[in-house]
Every structure is written in C-alpha cells, then in structure tokens.
Design an enzyme around this catalytic site. Structure first.
Site, PDB file in Angstrom:
ATOM      1  N   GLY A 160       0.883  -1.163   0.070  1.00 22.31           N
ATOM      2  CA  GLY A 160      -0.014   0.031  -0.026  1.00 22.31           C
ATOM      3  C   GLY A 160       0.775   1.456  -0.121  1.00 22.31           C
ATOM      4  N   ARG A 161       0.412   2.346   0.502  1.00 26.61           N
ATOM      5  CA  ARG A 161       1.088   3.609   0.549  1.00 26.61           C
ATOM      6  C   ARG A 161       2.239   3.540   1.162  1.00 26.61           C
ATOM      7  NH1 ARG A 161      -4.496   5.712   1.684  1.00 26.61           N
ATOM      8  NH2 ARG A 161      -4.335   4.385   3.413  1.00 26.61           N
ATOM      9  N   ILE A 162       2.250   2.746   2.465  1.00 29.91           N
ATOM     10  CA  ILE A 162       3.879   2.771   3.300  1.00 29.91           C
ATOM     11  C   ILE A 162       4.576   2.056   2.522  1.00 29.91           C
ATOM     12  CG2 ILE A 162       4.606   2.038   5.475  1.00 29.91           C
ATOM     13  CD1 ILE A 162       2.162   3.209   6.989  1.00 29.91           C
ATOM     14  N   ALA A 241       4.195  -2.893  10.917  1.00 29.23           N
ATOM     15  CA  ALA A 241       2.679  -2.724  10.596  1.00 29.23           C
ATOM     16  C   ALA A 241       1.872  -3.046  11.983  1.00 29.23           C
ATOM     17  CB  ALA A 241       2.386  -4.098   9.748  1.00 29.23           C
ATOM     18  N   ARG A 242       1.528  -4.009  12.244  1.00 28.40           N
ATOM     19  CA  ARG A 242       0.972  -4.263  13.717  1.00 28.40           C
ATOM     20  C   ARG A 242       1.388  -5.697  14.249  1.00 28.40           C
ATOM     21  NH1 ARG A 242      -0.334   0.237  13.988  1.00 28.40           N
ATOM     22  NH2 ARG A 242      -2.463   1.112  13.836  1.00 28.40           N
ATOM     23  N   GLU A 271       1.464  -4.891  23.083  1.00 27.94           N
ATOM     24  CA  GLU A 271       1.924  -3.811  23.530  1.00 27.94           C
ATOM     25  C   GLU A 271       1.294  -3.292  24.665  1.00 27.94           C
ATOM     26  OE1 GLU A 271       2.014  -0.898  20.320  1.00 27.94           O
ATOM     27  OE2 GLU A 271       2.831  -2.354  18.814  1.00 27.94           O
ATOM     28  N   HIS A 289       7.197   1.710  19.266  1.00 26.32           N
ATOM     29  CA  HIS A 289       5.855   2.028  18.408  1.00 26.32           C
ATOM     30  C   HIS A 289       5.969   3.304  17.918  1.00 26.32           C
ATOM     31  CE1 HIS A 289       1.640   0.810  17.148  1.00 26.32           C
ATOM     32  NE2 HIS A 289       2.096   1.672  16.074  1.00 26.32           N
ATOM     33  N   GLY A 291       6.466   4.796  14.797  1.00 26.56           N
ATOM     34  CA  GLY A 291       6.405   4.937  13.374  1.00 26.56           C
ATOM     35  C   GLY A 291       6.076   6.315  12.536  1.00 26.56           C
TER      36      GLY A 291
HETATM   37  C1  DGY Z   1      -0.776   4.239  12.724  1.00 28.14           C
HETATM   38  O1  DGY Z   1      -1.204   5.111  12.844  1.00 28.14           O
HETATM   39  O2  DGY Z   1      -1.639   3.100  12.664  1.00 28.14           O
HETATM   40  C2  DGY Z   1       0.507   3.883  13.612  1.00 28.14           C
HETATM   41  O3  DGY Z   1       0.765   2.676  13.889  1.00 28.14           O
HETATM   42  C3  DGY Z   1       0.842   4.833  14.572  1.00 28.14           C
HETATM   43  O4  DGY Z   1       2.181   4.925  14.730  1.00 28.14           O
END
Ligand code: DGY
Length: 327
Positions: A160-162, A241-242, A271, A289, A291
């Site tokens: 995707g975008r990321i 991601a997650r 987490e 976390h 990002g």
């Molecule tokens: C999000 O926006 O989903 C990111 O994980 C936050 O840092």
C-alpha cells in the site's frame, strides 16, 4: 441546542483543542495520566455520553465500548492510520462514522522501517549498547559483521502507501523489489519495478522482508514458525505494521536459534509487553511504536482528526472515512 461534546482520550500535539472550541464544541479530556494509554475503565468512563471521540490506536472499541459511549456518538476519529482497534461492523450497524489518518504518516513510517532495516543489518543496537558499556576496545577486523544491502532483494508484504514508500527508498541501494498480495498491484509495480510472488517464494528469496500490511483476520500470525523457517539464515525481518501480524514467540525462537539474521520491530503482539526473551536478544532491534512520531506528522494527524469531526457535524462526508455507517 446545547453544545456537542468531543472526548479526546489522550492529548495529541497541535492546535486541535483551539479549533474544536472555536467551532463551538465542548472538549473533554480525561484527567488520567497523559503519559500512557488510558486503562480500560478510565477509557470507558471517558467516552460515555460523547457526540464524537478523538481516540487513540490503543483504545479498544468493542460492543462494550459502543454501549458505554451511548446513543449520541456519531463519529470515532482514530488518531492513526491503522484502525484494527475498532469493530467496524459494530460501528456500521450503529451508524457511527470511523475515520483514520492516512497519507500524512507514510514517509515517517517508511523512514522508521528503513532505520530498523539498517540498524538490524549492521547491528547498530548491539554496537551502541556495547560502546556505552565501555566495550569498545578499538577497531577489530571481525567485530560486528553484518549483512549488505546493495543489490539485495527486498520483499514487501503490504504493497500500500507505506509499502510503496519503503520500496521507493531502496533505490539508493539498487535493490530488487518483490511483493506479495492476493491481487496484482499495477500501481505499486509501476512505482517500484516490483515483481509479485507467492508468500512462500517471497520469504525464500528475500534478503529483507518488510511488513506494512493492515492487521486483519487474514494477516494475524501471517509470519509464524513455518514462514520464518522459509527465510534465509542471513535475512532480516522488519515490522512496522501491527505486532500480531507476527507470531512473536515463534520469532523469538527463530532469532535465538539464528534461523534468521535479525529482526527490527516497531510493533508488538501485546503492546506494551514484549514476548518473553525478546528484549534479551542481541539480534533484535526494538523501537517503542514510533512509526509516525515526528513533530509535523503528529500535528498533522491532529488536524486530520479535527477536520473529520468538523466535516461530519457540518453535514459533509468526513474526508478520511473508512466505513459505511448505516442510515
Ligand atoms: C498508525 O497510525 O497506525 C501507527 O501505527 C501509529 O504510529
């Protein structure tokens, strides 16, 4: 009509509060400590009776939370791009809009993926920890040997975008890009020159595997013991991601037994807890976390959540609506 109330479960940076007040909203922020996510009961108390909630990705929206929020709730503006913390079907049924903060955090998150990739490949964490502890005795020909990036293969799971931004950043290293997805992604292929592969083949051929897919029932534990065993012993796994996309206990085992070279993680299964043993592994680079954690990104995310709330009560479609609320 009395003023509408927007509950904000934790203060983000930026001018969000002034904008909401200027638009005539009451703003409610819980008294609870603002240096950590709200405990469950405090969260449930915080959202009770609100017209809108600006919520964090750490807030869990299940039936209990929707019930506690009550019938006035019209919108949950999630402060993050991932919204796996929200039961979207329940929101749809109750006619509640859900929005997220896409795009604005793409570059910041891709930068963190690359930071983790480099740090894991070249053992930044180990070297830094040792130096600070007085372990640097001078240059050594066999010290901290890592793996090369130039000309290697980068596998993207989540084009995707990321994922696109991560792949684009590989140009400076002349990397080959491969990706996996159930459908071809022509825009991704065009932007990155990537080749689509089945997951197993991607894992077996990539020198670096980067996860940027959403967390869904299909991607939960997408990377487990079997998948890790397919990776090269010199490979690096990066997860921005997650956490639950990776079976963290299986990953600890694979890292401990050196079945892969290293992992760089920004997200975790439970987490803020880490799987037992993870923090003690030298071949894991671990971030808390972060990002999207740049000043500009987080302030812009706060603008977006407010834009969504204002749009909805103005009778317009919230700009980053992610669901289809009934009614
Ligand atoms: C999000 O926006 O989903 C990111 O994980 C936050 O840092």
């Amino acid at each position: 009509m009395s003023a509408r109330t927007v509950c904000v479960t934790r203060r983000p940076p930026g001018d969000w509060e002034a904008r909401l007040r200027a638009a005539g909203f009451n703003v409610r922020v819980p008294e609870a400590p603002q240096d950590r996510p709200l405990a469950r009961e405090a969260f449930l108390d915080a959202i009770a009776g609100c017209d809108a909630v600006i919520g964090m990705i750490t807030d869990r929206w299940d039936t209990e939370a929707f019930d506690r929020a009550g019938p006035k709730l019209r919108i949950i503006a999630n402060y993050g791009v991932g919204y796996n913390n929200i039961d979207i079907e329940e929101a749809n049924r109750r006619g509640i809009a859900v929005t997220n903060t896409p795009d604005v955090l793409t570059d910041a998150t891709a930068d963190i993926a690359w930071g983790l990739l480099l740090a894991s490949a070249r053992r930044f964490g180990e070297g830094e920890r040792s130096l600070r502890a007085g372990g640097f005795r001078g240059w050594g020909p066999s010290d901290y040997l890592g793996v090369d990036l130039a000309g290697q293969t980068l596998g993207i799971i989540g084009p995707g975008r990321i994922g696109t931004a991560i792949a684009r950043r590989s140009r400076g290293w002349d990397m080959r890009i491969v990706y996996t997805h159930k459908d071809p992604k022509p825009a991704f292929e065009q932007a990155t020159g990537a080749q689509r592969l089945p997951l197993d083949e991607l894992l077996a051929t990539s020198d670096f595997v980067s996860l940027s897919c959403p967390l869904t029932p299909e991607t939960r534990h997408l990377i487990g013991a079997r998948e890790l065993s397919l990776m090269k012993p010199t490979a690096v796994l990066v997860n921005t991601a997650r956490g639950p996309v990776v079976d963290e206990e299986a990953l600890v085992e694979a890292l401990r037994e050196r079945r892969i070279f290293a992992a760089g993680l920004d997200v975790y299964e439970r987490e803020p807890e880490l799987a037992p043993g993870l923090a003690g592994l030298d071949n894991a680079v671990l971030l808390p976390h972060v990002g999207s954690a740049t000043f500009r990104t987080r302030e812009t995310m706060a603008r977006i959540v407010v834009d969504n709330v204002l749009a909805l009560f103005d009778g317009r479609r919230p700009p980053t609506l992610v669901n289809e609320p009934a009614g």
